[in-house]
Design a protein around this motif. Structure first.
Motif, PDB file in Angstrom:
ATOM      1  N   LYS A   9      -1.205  -0.452  -4.880  1.00 20.96           N
ATOM      2  CA  LYS A   9      -1.461  -1.730  -5.551  1.00 20.96           C
ATOM      3  C   LYS A   9      -2.506  -2.551  -4.783  1.00 20.96           C
ATOM      4  CE  LYS A   9       0.914  -5.821  -7.269  1.00 20.96           C
ATOM      5  NZ  LYS A   9       2.190  -6.542  -7.367  1.00 20.96           N
ATOM      6  N   LEU A  10      -2.352  -2.607  -3.472  1.00 23.60           N
ATOM      7  CA  LEU A  10      -3.306  -3.360  -2.648  1.00 23.60           C
ATOM      8  C   LEU A  10      -4.699  -2.743  -2.711  1.00 23.60           C
ATOM      9  CD1 LEU A  10      -1.114  -4.001   0.505  1.00 23.60           C
ATOM     10  CD2 LEU A  10      -2.061  -5.755  -1.003  1.00 23.60           C
ATOM     11  N   ALA A  11      -4.779  -1.446  -2.424  1.00 26.91           N
ATOM     12  CA  ALA A  11      -6.082  -0.777  -2.371  1.00 26.91           C
ATOM     13  C   ALA A  11      -6.808  -0.847  -3.713  1.00 26.91           C
ATOM     14  CB  ALA A  11      -5.911   0.673  -1.928  1.00 26.91           C
ATOM     15  N   LEU A  12      -6.084  -0.621  -4.792  1.00 28.28           N
ATOM     16  CA  LEU A  12      -6.730  -0.624  -6.111  1.00 28.28           C
ATOM     17  C   LEU A  12      -7.077  -2.028  -6.605  1.00 28.28           C
ATOM     18  CD1 LEU A  12      -4.730   2.234  -7.865  1.00 28.28           C
ATOM     19  CD2 LEU A  12      -7.063   2.325  -6.930  1.00 28.28           C
ATOM     20  N   SER A  13      -6.606  -3.049  -5.901  1.00 32.97           N
ATOM     21  CA  SER A  13      -6.985  -4.422  -6.267  1.00 32.97           C
ATOM     22  C   SER A  13      -8.372  -4.789  -5.723  1.00 32.97           C
ATOM     23  CB  SER A  13      -5.945  -5.421  -5.742  1.00 32.97           C
ATOM     24  OG  SER A  13      -6.028  -5.569  -4.337  1.00 32.97           O
ATOM     25  N   PHE A  14      -8.923  -3.965  -4.840  1.00 33.03           N
ATOM     26  CA  PHE A  14     -10.243  -4.224  -4.273  1.00 33.03           C
ATOM     27  C   PHE A  14     -11.305  -3.792  -5.281  1.00 33.03           C
ATOM     28  CE2 PHE A  14      -8.380  -3.271   0.229  1.00 33.03           C
ATOM     29  CZ  PHE A  14      -7.591  -4.406   0.143  1.00 33.03           C
ATOM     30  N   PRO A  15     -12.417  -4.521  -5.345  1.00 36.51           N
ATOM     31  CA  PRO A  15     -13.458  -4.210  -6.337  1.00 36.51           C
ATOM     32  C   PRO A  15     -13.940  -2.757  -6.286  1.00 36.51           C
ATOM     33  CG  PRO A  15     -13.944  -6.287  -5.240  1.00 36.51           C
ATOM     34  CD  PRO A  15     -12.775  -5.672  -4.516  1.00 36.51           C
ATOM     35  N   GLU A  16     -13.956  -2.127  -7.441  1.00 38.11           N
ATOM     36  CA  GLU A  16     -14.500  -0.782  -7.668  1.00 38.11           C
ATOM     37  C   GLU A  16     -13.835   0.329  -6.865  1.00 38.11           C
ATOM     38  OE1 GLU A  16     -18.782  -0.503  -8.151  1.00 38.11           O
ATOM     39  OE2 GLU A  16     -18.884  -2.660  -8.576  1.00 38.11           O
ATOM     40  N   THR A  17     -12.584   0.115  -6.482  1.00 38.86           N
ATOM     41  CA  THR A  17     -11.838   1.145  -5.751  1.00 38.86           C
ATOM     42  C   THR A  17     -11.255   2.151  -6.732  1.00 38.86           C
ATOM     43  OG1 THR A  17     -11.282  -0.320  -3.921  1.00 38.86           O
ATOM     44  CG2 THR A  17      -9.837   1.564  -4.255  1.00 38.86           C
ATOM     45  N   ILE A  18     -11.326   3.421  -6.342  1.00 41.18           N
ATOM     46  CA  ILE A  18     -10.694   4.485  -7.109  1.00 41.18           C
ATOM     47  C   ILE A  18      -9.763   5.274  -6.197  1.00 41.18           C
ATOM     48  CG2 ILE A  18     -12.591   4.689  -8.771  1.00 41.18           C
ATOM     49  CD1 ILE A  18     -13.392   7.295  -7.275  1.00 41.18           C
ATOM     50  N   GLU A  19      -8.803   5.952  -6.819  1.00 41.85           N
ATOM     51  CA  GLU A  19      -7.855   6.796  -6.104  1.00 41.85           C
ATOM     52  C   GLU A  19      -8.114   8.242  -6.498  1.00 41.85           C
ATOM     53  OE1 GLU A  19      -3.018   7.490  -5.967  1.00 41.85           O
ATOM     54  OE2 GLU A  19      -3.825   5.720  -6.964  1.00 41.85           O
ATOM     55  N   GLU A  20      -8.198   9.121  -5.501  1.00 46.79           N
ATOM     56  CA  GLU A  20      -8.430  10.543  -5.747  1.00 46.79           C
ATOM     57  C   GLU A  20      -7.663  11.384  -4.733  1.00 46.79           C
ATOM     58  OE1 GLU A  20     -12.952  10.686  -7.539  1.00 46.79           O
ATOM     59  OE2 GLU A  20     -12.663  11.202  -5.439  1.00 46.79           O
ATOM     60  N   PRO A  21      -7.299  12.607  -5.100  1.00 47.16           N
ATOM     61  CA  PRO A  21      -6.682  13.504  -4.121  1.00 47.16           C
ATOM     62  C   PRO A  21      -7.692  13.848  -3.020  1.00 47.16           C
ATOM     63  CG  PRO A  21      -6.460  14.377  -6.352  1.00 47.16           C
ATOM     64  CD  PRO A  21      -7.376  13.209  -6.427  1.00 47.16           C
ATOM     65  N   HIS A  22      -7.190  14.021  -1.817  1.00 42.43           N
ATOM     66  CA  HIS A  22      -8.026  14.416  -0.671  1.00 42.43           C
ATOM     67  C   HIS A  22      -7.195  15.372   0.169  1.00 42.43           C
ATOM     68  CE1 HIS A  22     -11.194  14.032   2.313  1.00 42.43           C
ATOM     69  NE2 HIS A  22     -10.276  13.794   3.232  1.00 42.43           N
ATOM     70  N   PHE A  23      -7.385  16.679  -0.076  1.00 39.90           N
ATOM     71  CA  PHE A  23      -6.549  17.711   0.526  1.00 39.90           C
ATOM     72  C   PHE A  23      -5.092  17.399   0.171  1.00 39.90           C
ATOM     73  CE2 PHE A  23     -10.472  17.539   2.972  1.00 39.90           C
ATOM     74  CZ  PHE A  23     -10.908  18.841   2.846  1.00 39.90           C
ATOM     75  N   GLU A  24      -4.190  17.307   1.129  1.00 38.64           N
ATOM     76  CA  GLU A  24      -2.785  17.021   0.834  1.00 38.64           C
ATOM     77  C   GLU A  24      -2.487  15.518   0.850  1.00 38.64           C
ATOM     78  OE1 GLU A  24      -3.192  17.180   5.210  1.00 38.64           O
ATOM     79  OE2 GLU A  24      -3.922  18.479   3.628  1.00 38.64           O
TER      80      GLU A  24
END
Length: 116
Positions: A9-24
């Motif tokens: 919730k915190l990270a995705l509240s920052f402008p233009e942030t996306i979430e993606e898998p990164h290895f495990e």
């Protein structure tokens, strides 16, 4: 304690942030640059800081926030024990990591404006 839901919730509240898998792990990126990852196995975050910011945050408690123990740590990658960290300290560190990698225009949106 910081849960993955709080972290997300915190990270995705920052402008233009996306979430993606990164290895495990789960990575949080701005403009294709990682500023934080979440490791569910160890319940840690890994954030990108400048050397100075890494020293400042680590000085709060080296058992909670500390450099990665290899060449990545010397480049500012810093681990945070999510079971132990205070929420306010975590938020400050996450914002600092975002501002470290984000373009200036986006980073400025996260920094307090002294001229207001």
């Amino acid at each position: 304690m910081i849960t993955i839901n709080t972290f997300r919730k915190l990270a995705l509240s920052f402008p233009e942030t996306i979430e993606e898998p990164h290895f495990e792990k789960t990575a949080f990126k701005v403009k294709k640059k990682i500023f934080a990852t979440y490791d569910p196995k160890n319940q840690t975050a890994c954030i990108k800081l400048s050397e100075i910011d890494q020293n400042v945050f680590s000085s709060a408690d080296k058992t909670i926030i500390y450099p990665v123990n290899n060449k990545w740590g010397k480049q500012g990658w810093t681990l945070i024990e999510l079971k132990k960290v205070n929420k306010d300290l975590f938020i400050d560190a996450l914002i600092t990591a975002y501002c470290e990698v984000a373009p200036q225009k986006l980073a400025d949106k996260m920094r307090p404006n002294d001229n207001k």
